[in-house]
Design a protein around this motif. Structure first.
Motif, PDB file in Angstrom:
ATOM      1  N   ASN A  47      -2.030  86.674 -30.707  1.00  7.51           N
ATOM      2  CA  ASN A  47      -0.744  86.352 -31.328  1.00  7.51           C
ATOM      3  C   ASN A  47      -0.812  86.455 -32.849  1.00  7.51           C
ATOM      4  OD1 ASN A  47       0.455  85.836 -28.844  1.00  7.51           O
ATOM      5  ND2 ASN A  47      -0.063  83.655 -28.894  1.00  7.51           N
ATOM      6  N   LEU A  48      -2.003  86.259 -33.405  1.00  9.56           N
ATOM      7  CA  LEU A  48      -2.160  86.376 -34.854  1.00  9.56           C
ATOM      8  C   LEU A  48      -1.894  87.804 -35.309  1.00  9.56           C
ATOM      9  CD1 LEU A  48      -5.386  84.240 -35.420  1.00  9.56           C
ATOM     10  CD2 LEU A  48      -3.035  83.619 -35.982  1.00  9.56           C
ATOM     11  N   PHE A  49      -2.359  88.758 -34.509  1.00  6.15           N
ATOM     12  CA  PHE A  49      -2.145  90.163 -34.867  1.00  6.15           C
ATOM     13  C   PHE A  49      -0.662  90.507 -34.797  1.00  6.15           C
ATOM     14  CE2 PHE A  49      -2.268  94.764 -34.281  1.00  6.15           C
ATOM     15  CZ  PHE A  49      -3.187  95.128 -35.254  1.00  6.15           C
ATOM     16  N   VAL A  50       0.002  90.000 -33.777  1.00  2.37           N
ATOM     17  CA  VAL A  50       1.444  90.223 -33.656  1.00  2.37           C
ATOM     18  C   VAL A  50       2.179  89.576 -34.828  1.00  2.37           C
ATOM     19  CG1 VAL A  50       3.477  89.809 -32.230  1.00  2.37           C
ATOM     20  CG2 VAL A  50       1.300  90.379 -31.149  1.00  2.37           C
ATOM     21  N   ALA A  51       1.743  88.368 -35.198  1.00  2.00           N
ATOM     22  CA  ALA A  51       2.363  87.680 -36.333  1.00  2.00           C
ATOM     23  C   ALA A  51       2.142  88.455 -37.628  1.00  2.00           C
ATOM     24  CB  ALA A  51       1.796  86.268 -36.456  1.00  2.00           C
ATOM     25  N   ALA A  52       0.936  89.008 -37.792  1.00  2.00           N
ATOM     26  CA  ALA A  52       0.644  89.800 -38.989  1.00  2.00           C
ATOM     27  C   ALA A  52       1.553  91.018 -39.065  1.00  2.00           C
ATOM     28  CB  ALA A  52      -0.823  90.230 -38.985  1.00  2.00           C
ATOM     29  N   GLU A  53       1.744  91.678 -37.936  1.00  2.00           N
ATOM     30  CA  GLU A  53       2.629  92.838 -37.898  1.00  2.00           C
ATOM     31  C   GLU A  53       4.074  92.442 -38.191  1.00  2.00           C
ATOM     32  OE1 GLU A  53       2.060  96.470 -37.023  1.00  2.00           O
ATOM     33  OE2 GLU A  53       0.507  95.515 -38.210  1.00  2.00           O
ATOM     34  N   VAL A 170      -8.739  99.529 -40.334  1.00  2.00           N
ATOM     35  CA  VAL A 170      -8.890  98.103 -40.654  1.00  2.00           C
ATOM     36  C   VAL A 170      -9.317  97.931 -42.111  1.00  2.00           C
ATOM     37  CG1 VAL A 170     -10.251  96.030 -40.195  1.00  2.00           C
ATOM     38  CG2 VAL A 170      -9.370  97.386 -38.294  1.00  2.00           C
ATOM     39  N   TYR A 171     -10.302  98.720 -42.538  1.00  2.00           N
ATOM     40  CA  TYR A 171     -10.779  98.625 -43.918  1.00  2.00           C
ATOM     41  C   TYR A 171      -9.698  99.066 -44.905  1.00  2.00           C
ATOM     42  CZ  TYR A 171     -15.330  98.277 -41.611  1.00  2.00           C
ATOM     43  OH  TYR A 171     -16.374  97.888 -40.817  1.00  2.00           O
ATOM     44  N   LEU A 172      -8.997 100.141 -44.555  1.00  2.00           N
ATOM     45  CA  LEU A 172      -7.970 100.655 -45.460  1.00  2.00           C
ATOM     46  C   LEU A 172      -6.800  99.679 -45.578  1.00  2.00           C
ATOM     47  CD1 LEU A 172      -7.375 103.104 -47.226  1.00  2.00           C
ATOM     48  CD2 LEU A 172      -6.117 104.108 -45.315  1.00  2.00           C
ATOM     49  N   GLU A 173      -6.475  99.027 -44.489  1.00  2.00           N
ATOM     50  CA  GLU A 173      -5.402  98.032 -44.529  1.00  2.00           C
ATOM     51  C   GLU A 173      -5.731  96.911 -45.508  1.00  2.00           C
ATOM     52  OE1 GLU A 173      -2.978  94.978 -41.542  1.00  2.00           O
ATOM     53  OE2 GLU A 173      -4.813  95.963 -40.869  1.00  2.00           O
ATOM     54  N   ALA A 174      -6.998  96.523 -45.541  1.00  2.00           N
ATOM     55  CA  ALA A 174      -7.407  95.401 -46.387  1.00  2.00           C
ATOM     56  C   ALA A 174      -7.241  95.698 -47.873  1.00  2.00           C
ATOM     57  CB  ALA A 174      -8.858  95.030 -46.085  1.00  2.00           C
ATOM     58  N   VAL A 175      -7.322  96.978 -48.256  1.00  2.00           N
ATOM     59  CA  VAL A 175      -7.289  97.320 -49.686  1.00  2.00           C
ATOM     60  C   VAL A 175      -6.053  98.130 -50.070  1.00  2.00           C
ATOM     61  CG1 VAL A 175      -9.798  97.253 -49.901  1.00  2.00           C
ATOM     62  CG2 VAL A 175      -8.691  99.397 -49.265  1.00  2.00           C
ATOM     63  N   SER A 176      -5.139  98.315 -49.144  1.00  2.00           N
ATOM     64  CA  SER A 176      -3.974  99.168 -49.418  1.00  2.00           C
ATOM     65  C   SER A 176      -3.048  98.590 -50.484  1.00  2.00           C
ATOM     66  CB  SER A 176      -3.180  99.405 -48.128  1.00  2.00           C
ATOM     67  OG  SER A 176      -2.708  98.177 -47.597  1.00  2.00           O
ATOM     68  N   VAL A 177      -3.159  97.313 -50.755  1.00  2.00           N
ATOM     69  CA  VAL A 177      -2.282  96.677 -51.746  1.00  2.00           C
ATOM     70  C   VAL A 177      -2.802  96.855 -53.172  1.00  2.00           C
ATOM     71  CG1 VAL A 177      -3.405  94.409 -51.772  1.00  2.00           C
ATOM     72  CG2 VAL A 177      -0.937  94.570 -52.149  1.00  2.00           C
ATOM     73  N   ALA A 200       4.301  88.730 -48.791  1.00  2.00           N
ATOM     74  CA  ALA A 200       4.319  89.020 -47.351  1.00  2.00           C
ATOM     75  C   ALA A 200       3.088  89.821 -46.952  1.00  2.00           C
ATOM     76  CB  ALA A 200       5.592  89.784 -46.982  1.00  2.00           C
ATOM     77  N   LEU A 201       2.688  90.768 -47.797  1.00  2.00           N
ATOM     78  CA  LEU A 201       1.474  91.535 -47.515  1.00  2.00           C
ATOM     79  C   LEU A 201       0.251  90.629 -47.488  1.00  2.00           C
ATOM     80  CD1 LEU A 201       1.731  94.884 -49.536  1.00  2.00           C
ATOM     81  CD2 LEU A 201       2.109  94.491 -47.105  1.00  2.00           C
ATOM     82  N   GLY A 202       0.197  89.694 -48.434  1.00  2.00           N
ATOM     83  CA  GLY A 202      -0.933  88.772 -48.475  1.00  2.00           C
ATOM     84  C   GLY A 202      -1.023  87.927 -47.215  1.00  2.00           C
ATOM     85  N   VAL A 203       0.117  87.422 -46.763  1.00  2.00           N
ATOM     86  CA  VAL A 203       0.138  86.624 -45.535  1.00  2.00           C
ATOM     87  C   VAL A 203      -0.268  87.479 -44.337  1.00  2.00           C
ATOM     88  CG1 VAL A 203       1.611  85.314 -43.963  1.00  2.00           C
ATOM     89  CG2 VAL A 203       1.868  85.033 -46.430  1.00  2.00           C
ATOM     90  N   ALA A 204       0.259  88.702 -44.287  1.00  2.00           N
ATOM     91  CA  ALA A 204      -0.071  89.600 -43.177  1.00  2.00           C
ATOM     92  C   ALA A 204      -1.558  89.929 -43.157  1.00  2.00           C
ATOM     93  CB  ALA A 204       0.754  90.879 -43.274  1.00  2.00           C
ATOM     94  N   ARG A 205      -2.125  90.187 -44.340  1.00  2.00           N
ATOM     95  CA  ARG A 205      -3.553  90.505 -44.403  1.00  2.00           C
ATOM     96  C   ARG A 205      -4.396  89.305 -43.978  1.00  2.00           C
ATOM     97  NH1 ARG A 205      -1.040  94.357 -44.691  1.00  2.00           N
ATOM     98  NH2 ARG A 205      -1.203  96.119 -46.118  1.00  2.00           N
ATOM     99  N   PHE A 206      -3.977  88.106 -44.376  1.00  2.00           N
ATOM    100  CA  PHE A 206      -4.723  86.910 -43.987  1.00  2.00           C
ATOM    101  C   PHE A 206      -4.692  86.725 -42.472  1.00  2.00           C
ATOM    102  CE2 PHE A 206      -4.679  82.402 -42.818  1.00  2.00           C
ATOM    103  CZ  PHE A 206      -5.936  82.025 -43.266  1.00  2.00           C
ATOM    104  N   LEU A 207      -3.527  86.917 -41.872  1.00  2.00           N
ATOM    105  CA  LEU A 207      -3.416  86.766 -40.425  1.00  2.00           C
ATOM    106  C   LEU A 207      -4.244  87.824 -39.696  1.00  2.00           C
ATOM    107  CD1 LEU A 207       0.401  85.956 -40.104  1.00  2.00           C
ATOM    108  CD2 LEU A 207      -1.520  84.381 -39.831  1.00  2.00           C
ATOM    109  N   SER A 208      -4.243  89.046 -40.229  1.00  2.00           N
ATOM    110  CA  SER A 208      -5.068  90.103 -39.628  1.00  2.00           C
ATOM    111  C   SER A 208      -6.543  89.754 -39.730  1.00  2.00           C
ATOM    112  CB  SER A 208      -4.796  91.440 -40.321  1.00  2.00           C
ATOM    113  OG  SER A 208      -3.472  91.868 -40.107  1.00  2.00           O
ATOM    114  N   CYS A 209      -6.932  89.255 -40.904  1.00  2.00           N
ATOM    115  CA  CYS A 209      -8.326  88.849 -41.108  1.00  2.00           C
ATOM    116  C   CYS A 209      -8.690  87.712 -40.157  1.00  2.00           C
ATOM    117  CB  CYS A 209      -8.534  88.429 -42.557  1.00  2.00           C
ATOM    118  SG  CYS A 209     -10.193  87.822 -42.924  1.00  2.00           S
ATOM    119  N   ALA A 210      -7.784  86.751 -40.023  1.00  2.00           N
ATOM    120  CA  ALA A 210      -8.036  85.630 -39.115  1.00  2.00           C
ATOM    121  C   ALA A 210      -8.191  86.121 -37.681  1.00  2.00           C
ATOM    122  CB  ALA A 210      -6.894  84.618 -39.213  1.00  2.00           C
ATOM    123  N   HIS A 211      -7.384  87.093 -37.305  1.00  2.00           N
ATOM    124  CA  HIS A 211      -7.467  87.653 -35.951  1.00  2.00           C
ATOM    125  C   HIS A 211      -8.838  88.243 -35.686  1.00  2.00           C
ATOM    126  CE1 HIS A 211      -7.048  91.212 -33.231  1.00  2.00           C
ATOM    127  NE2 HIS A 211      -6.530  90.293 -32.457  1.00  2.00           N
TER     128      HIS A 211
END
Length: 216
Positions: A47-53, A170-177, A200-211
């Protein structure tokens, strides 16, 4: 006599007065505490990944609203959008060949919206694009992410190429900002819509990282 400050306001004021190293330490501690809390509350980590998206989609929607309403892309990084499109396209490919689910639908919607943003910046609103401020070289992030994906990728039953592609996105998503942050640094001005998008990007990246962290 000054009225007593609220506890939250007092904490915020205290944090602002701290040196950068202390702020970084507090940020790490807060992130770890948030991960522990999420692990205790969220039982289905998918659900974290869905929330990040979902949060990412909201951020892109805010950005698109800004472009359509204000008819200007000043302060926005085209390169950040291009990096976002790249990792979304790669992740969409991986989703098709590895696991076709709700993530695929969300990625398709986000990629379509990102492509529309890129089109607006490149063509419709090109006159307001700050190309001289958007000077972050993409190969500084794309090449290291590709090399890292070759060296460190998931050990699953999927094809070797697909595992590398998944790690790369995954790596590119982390640094795309990073290009967007560079534009904000160069312009010294942060518009509200841009700030909301970056948040919003920061929150999304955190949720993805948490996932990903909680899957370990």
């Amino acid at each position: 006599m000054m009225p007593p400050r609220r506890p939250i306001q007092a904490v915020v004021t205290w944090v602002r007065r701290q040196p950068p190293k202390v702020k970084a330490f507090l940020a790490v501690i807060s992130g770890m505490a948030a991960l522990v809390l999420i692990r205790a509350i969220v039982h289905d980590h998918d659900n974290l990944f869905v929330a990040a998206e979902a949060v990412h989609s909201i951020g892109i929607s805010v950005l698109l609203y800004k472009l359509m309403k204000e008819k200007t892309c000043a302060g926005l990084s085209l390169k950040s959008q291009e990096l976002t499109a790249i990792f979304l396209a790669v992740r969409l490919y991986c989703s098709f060949v590895m696991e076709y689910d709700i993530h695929t639908v969300l990625d398709m919607a986000t990629l379509a919206t990102t492509a529309w943003v890129i089109y607006l910046i490149r063509f419709k609103l090109k006159s307001s694009y700050m190309e001289d401020k958007d000077n972050f070289a993409l190969y500084y992030v794309v090449v290291p992410c590709a090399i890292l994906a070759l060296l460190i990728h998931p050990s699953t039953s999927h094809h070797f190429v697909n595992r590398i592609a998944w790690a790369f996105c995954v790596y590119l998503e982390a640094v795309s900002v990073l290009p967007q942050l560079r534009v904000m640094q160069n312009t010294k001005i942060v518009e509200p819509f841009t700030a909301h998008y970056v948040f919003a990007l920061g929150v999304a990246r955190f949720l993805s990282c948490a996932h990903w962290v909680l899957q370990v």
